[in-house]
Scaffold this active site. Structure first.
Site, mmCIF file in Angstrom:
data_model
loop_
_atom_site.group_PDB
_atom_site.id
_atom_site.type_symbol
_atom_site.label_atom_id
_atom_site.label_comp_id
_atom_site.label_asym_id
_atom_site.label_seq_id
_atom_site.Cartn_x
_atom_site.Cartn_y
_atom_site.Cartn_z
ATOM 1 N N ASP A 117 42.485 41.997 42.656
ATOM 2 C CA ASP A 117 41.255 42.655 42.640
ATOM 3 C C ASP A 117 41.620 44.082 42.232
ATOM 4 O O ASP A 117 41.913 44.892 43.240
ATOM 5 C CB ASP A 117 40.267 42.487 43.640
ATOM 6 C CG ASP A 117 38.977 43.011 43.649
ATOM 7 O OD1 ASP A 117 38.961 43.739 42.866
ATOM 8 O OD2 ASP A 117 38.179 42.539 44.303
ATOM 9 N N ASN B 76 41.864 46.085 31.025
ATOM 10 C CA ASN B 76 40.819 45.262 30.468
ATOM 11 C C ASN B 76 39.830 44.871 31.553
ATOM 12 O O ASN B 76 38.517 44.628 31.085
ATOM 13 C CB ASN B 76 41.470 44.060 29.940
ATOM 14 C CG ASN B 76 40.471 43.065 29.471
ATOM 15 O OD1 ASN B 76 39.434 43.405 28.705
ATOM 16 N ND2 ASN B 76 40.465 41.834 30.230
ATOM 17 N N TYR C 221 27.051 50.207 33.578
ATOM 18 C CA TYR C 221 28.004 49.538 32.520
ATOM 19 C C TYR C 221 28.183 50.624 31.467
ATOM 20 O O TYR C 221 29.385 51.112 31.402
ATOM 21 C CB TYR C 221 27.651 48.346 31.798
ATOM 22 C CG TYR C 221 28.753 47.759 30.551
ATOM 23 C CD1 TYR C 221 29.920 47.182 31.224
ATOM 24 C CD2 TYR C 221 28.707 48.150 29.431
ATOM 25 C CE1 TYR C 221 30.856 46.751 30.180
ATOM 26 C CE2 TYR C 221 29.659 47.689 28.562
ATOM 27 C CZ TYR C 221 30.661 46.968 29.008
ATOM 28 O OH TYR C 221 31.541 46.266 28.011
#
Length: 263
Positions: free
Chosen positions: A72, A99, A168
């Site tokens: 993680d 990514n 985001y």
């Protein structure tokens, strides 16, 4: 638990070594398979071992070495273990494809976004990218021969937001700053850092766009997508350049998506 597929060529030290985070699906899987097919040794990192194993199995026979590592990226101890496993198995690192990321709750207005959701997106998209870049930077600086490359997965949202995407979008804008700063600081050590900004690659994350995505004018409209393999080939091109050359920023998008002129 780590899974390794080895080849005789790998033992000669002729293969380049990459870490791909978020390698269990979508863009991460496509890039990992592309690199493996091109003969790279690739550490596949993600939170769930099963999808990582599926990514490794998707590479053709005779491809490069796949090492799967459950990690993680928002957890510093997981990131340390990931890069420690890469160092122990391969001895060096030539590429990090940063990514791993999450969009967070979709369609939630800013005034209704829970802090926990904001924090999760920041921890994954920004803090995770920093932790992995920091670990890669340390290894690339210390190894012999020195140097390597980091490619951060930005987004079209690093330039232009979608409605209801504050977490985001904020993290992807911040990722651009991370890319620029790392690129500058890496120069003395042969560490090249670039960013690929992707728009509407066909993955599970973008599946709903073909049926309807919220537009800036409040309407919902379908959007075109592109083959994720085209993204993977672009990353492989960036990764294959000599360290004297760098693609600082690349934008790869579905040609007709509403980005140029969005809003």
């Amino acid at each position: 638990m780590n899974t390794v597929r080895t080849t005789d060529e790998e033992s000669t030290g002729t293969r380049k070594v990459a870490v791909v985070t978020g390698a269990g699906s979508g863009i991460g899987r496509a890039v990992a398979v592309e690199l493996l097919t091109a003969g790279w040794s690739v550490a596949l990192a993600g939170r769930r071992p099963e999808p990582l194993a599926e990514t490794a199995a998707a590479a053709p026979a005779g491809a490069g070495t796949a090492l799967t590592v459950r990690a993680d990226v928002s957890r510093p101890e997981d990131v340390a273990a990931l890069f420690g496993a890469v160092r122990e198995r391969f001895g060096r690192l030539d590429l990090l494809f940063n990514n791993a990321g999450t969009f967070g709750p979709g369609g939630v207005p800013v005034e209704e976004l829970p802090y926990e959701a904001w924090r999760h997106v920041v921890d994954t998209n920004l803090n995770g990218a920093f932790l992995c870049a920091q670990a890669a930077y340390r290894q690339m600086k210390e190894q012999d021969p020195q140097g390597g490359r980091i490619i951060n997965n930005g987004s079209i949202s690093a330039h232009t937001p979608r409605p209801h995407s504050v977490a985001y979008t904020a993290t992807k804008h911040a990722l651009t700053g991370l890319t620029k700063s790392l690129s500058l600081d890496g120069r003395p050590y042969g560490i090249a850092v670039g960013q690929i900004d992707i728009g509407n690659a066909a993955t599970d994350m973008t599946a709903g766009m073909q049926t309807g995505a919220l537009q800036a004018n409040g309407e919902t409209a379908p959007e075109p997508v592109m083959d994720v393999a085209d993204v993977a080939r672009t990353v492989r091109h960036m990764a294959g350049l000599p360290l004297e050359a760098n693609v600082q920023f690349a934008t790869v998008m579905a040609t007709a998506m509403p980005y140029v002129g969005r809003g």
